[in-house]
Design a protein around this motif. Sequence first.
Motif, short mmCIF file in Angstrom:
data_model
loop_
_atom_site.label_atom_id
_atom_site.label_comp_id
_atom_site.label_asym_id
_atom_site.label_seq_id
_atom_site.Cartn_x
_atom_site.Cartn_y
_atom_site.Cartn_z
N MET A 218 10.04 -7.92 22.65
CA MET A 218 10.50 -7.61 21.29
C MET A 218 9.30 -7.56 20.34
SD MET A 218 13.54 -9.63 19.34
CE MET A 218 12.83 -10.33 17.87
N THR A 219 9.20 -6.47 19.57
CA THR A 219 8.04 -6.36 18.68
C THR A 219 8.29 -7.17 17.41
OG1 THR A 219 8.99 -4.39 17.70
CG2 THR A 219 7.37 -4.05 19.46
N THR A 220 7.21 -7.75 16.90
CA THR A 220 7.33 -8.52 15.65
C THR A 220 7.34 -7.52 14.50
OG1 THR A 220 5.87 -10.08 16.74
CG2 THR A 220 6.28 -10.45 14.39
N PRO A 221 8.30 -7.64 13.57
CA PRO A 221 8.29 -6.69 12.45
C PRO A 221 7.06 -6.90 11.57
CG PRO A 221 9.95 -8.41 12.13
CD PRO A 221 9.37 -8.61 13.50
N VAL A 222 6.55 -5.79 11.05
CA VAL A 222 5.37 -5.88 10.17
C VAL A 222 5.84 -6.42 8.83
CG1 VAL A 222 3.57 -4.53 9.02
CG2 VAL A 222 4.31 -3.90 11.32
N ALA A 223 5.17 -7.47 8.34
CA ALA A 223 5.56 -8.05 7.06
C ALA A 223 5.29 -7.04 5.94
CB ALA A 223 4.76 -9.32 6.81
N THR A 224 6.20 -7.00 4.98
CA THR A 224 5.99 -6.10 3.84
C THR A 224 4.91 -6.71 2.95
OG1 THR A 224 8.33 -5.60 3.93
CG2 THR A 224 7.19 -4.97 1.92
N PRO A 225 3.92 -5.90 2.56
CA PRO A 225 2.86 -6.48 1.71
C PRO A 225 3.41 -6.91 0.34
CG PRO A 225 2.47 -4.11 2.13
CD PRO A 225 3.71 -4.49 2.85
N TRP A 226 2.85 -7.95 -0.21
CA TRP A 226 3.19 -8.28 -1.60
C TRP A 226 2.30 -7.42 -2.49
CZ3 TRP A 226 -0.51 -10.43 -4.83
CH2 TRP A 226 -1.59 -11.08 -4.22
N ILE A 227 2.72 -7.24 -3.75
CA ILE A 227 2.03 -6.28 -4.63
C ILE A 227 1.27 -7.00 -5.75
CG2 ILE A 227 2.28 -4.19 -6.04
CD1 ILE A 227 3.29 -3.90 -3.08
N LEU A 228 0.00 -6.68 -5.83
CA LEU A 228 -0.86 -7.17 -6.92
C LEU A 228 -0.98 -6.08 -7.97
CD1 LEU A 228 -3.01 -9.29 -7.98
CD2 LEU A 228 -4.71 -7.87 -6.82
N GLY A 229 -0.66 -6.41 -9.22
CA GLY A 229 -0.88 -5.47 -10.32
C GLY A 229 -2.29 -5.68 -10.85
N LEU A 230 -3.05 -4.60 -10.96
CA LEU A 230 -4.43 -4.68 -11.46
C LEU A 230 -4.52 -3.86 -12.74
CD1 LEU A 230 -7.50 -5.26 -11.17
CD2 LEU A 230 -7.65 -3.33 -9.64
N THR A 231 -4.92 -4.49 -13.82
CA THR A 231 -5.01 -3.77 -15.08
C THR A 231 -6.19 -4.26 -15.90
OG1 THR A 231 -3.69 -2.94 -16.95
CG2 THR A 231 -3.46 -5.30 -16.44
N GLY A 232 -6.43 -3.57 -17.00
CA GLY A 232 -7.53 -3.92 -17.90
C GLY A 232 -7.62 -2.81 -18.92
N GLY A 233 -8.19 -3.11 -20.07
CA GLY A 233 -8.32 -2.08 -21.10
C GLY A 233 -9.33 -1.02 -20.69
N ILE A 234 -9.41 0.03 -21.49
CA ILE A 234 -10.37 1.10 -21.24
C ILE A 234 -11.79 0.52 -21.22
CG2 ILE A 234 -10.48 1.70 -23.72
CD1 ILE A 234 -10.86 4.63 -22.83
N GLY A 235 -12.61 0.96 -20.26
CA GLY A 235 -14.00 0.49 -20.20
C GLY A 235 -14.18 -0.91 -19.64
N SER A 236 -13.08 -1.49 -19.09
CA SER A 236 -13.19 -2.87 -18.58
C SER A 236 -13.80 -2.91 -17.18
CB SER A 236 -11.81 -3.54 -18.55
OG SER A 236 -10.94 -2.81 -17.68
N GLY A 237 -13.76 -1.77 -16.48
CA GLY A 237 -14.28 -1.73 -15.11
C GLY A 237 -13.20 -1.91 -14.06
N LYS A 238 -11.92 -1.68 -14.46
CA LYS A 238 -10.83 -1.88 -13.48
C LYS A 238 -10.95 -0.89 -12.32
CE LYS A 238 -7.51 0.74 -16.18
NZ LYS A 238 -8.57 1.01 -17.16
N SER A 239 -11.45 0.34 -12.60
CA SER A 239 -11.58 1.33 -11.52
C SER A 239 -12.63 0.89 -10.50
CB SER A 239 -11.95 2.70 -12.07
OG SER A 239 -10.96 3.11 -12.99
N ALA A 240 -13.73 0.33 -11.00
CA ALA A 240 -14.79 -0.16 -10.09
C ALA A 240 -14.26 -1.32 -9.25
CB ALA A 240 -16.01 -0.60 -10.90
N ALA A 241 -13.48 -2.20 -9.87
CA ALA A 241 -12.90 -3.33 -9.13
C ALA A 241 -11.91 -2.81 -8.08
CB ALA A 241 -12.20 -4.29 -10.10
N ALA A 242 -11.05 -1.87 -8.50
CA ALA A 242 -10.03 -1.32 -7.59
C ALA A 242 -10.69 -0.65 -6.39
CB ALA A 242 -9.17 -0.30 -8.34
N GLU A 243 -11.74 0.10 -6.67
CA GLU A 243 -12.46 0.82 -5.60
C GLU A 243 -13.02 -0.16 -4.57
OE1 GLU A 243 -16.30 3.52 -5.85
OE2 GLU A 243 -14.83 4.07 -7.38
#
Length: 207
Positions: A1-26
């Motif tokens: 019997m295969t083990t079901p893959v756990a559903t990932p939990w979701i992290l919200g990543l945000t920040g104001g303009i120019g905060s560097g959220k895109s660099a962090a996300a990348e």
Amino acid sequence: MTTPVATPWILGLTGGIGSGKSAAAEYFTTLGVDLVDADHAARWVVEPGRPALARIAEHFGSAVLQADGQLDRAALRTLIFEVPEERRWLEGLLHPLIADEISDHLARARSPYAILVSPLLIESGQYRMTQRILVIDVPQSLQIQRTLQRDGISEQQVQAILKAQSSREDRLNRADDVLVNDQDLAWLHGEVERLHHFYLTLRGGRS
């Protein structure tokens, strides 16, 4: 019997303009984390041939379309920043469509946790799709300086964007984790790695 893959939990990543959220996300993606970018979802829902674009052209007129039928974002941005009611109308149309698009993509994530990166995570209500929130924070003077250098827009336009985005206090009040990004890229990468190792120990994020 295969083990079901756990559903990932979701992290919200945000920040104001120019905060560097895109660099962090990348950098999170280089560590193997699946990521959905709300800005990309916002672009997909207004592509030619999709219903949202027709509604926008009907409401604002053909001046918001380029010759090739694509949305003229600069023209639309000018209209909605000048008239708050118009911005609200547009958000009312797009936010539910963007949320559906994001859900579809998050459902395909396979990493232990997945990230929803969105500049409007708080004000759009997208934070409700997440179990934990990481805010990339930066002093406002640095935010303005970085945005002016990066986008070549006027300080007045930067101030208008800052006004439209949720206030720094609102973001920080919602945050489970805060990364103050006021140093260099190597330091930011080190902080992202530290958080990543912590996130791998979590199951389901916020209880």
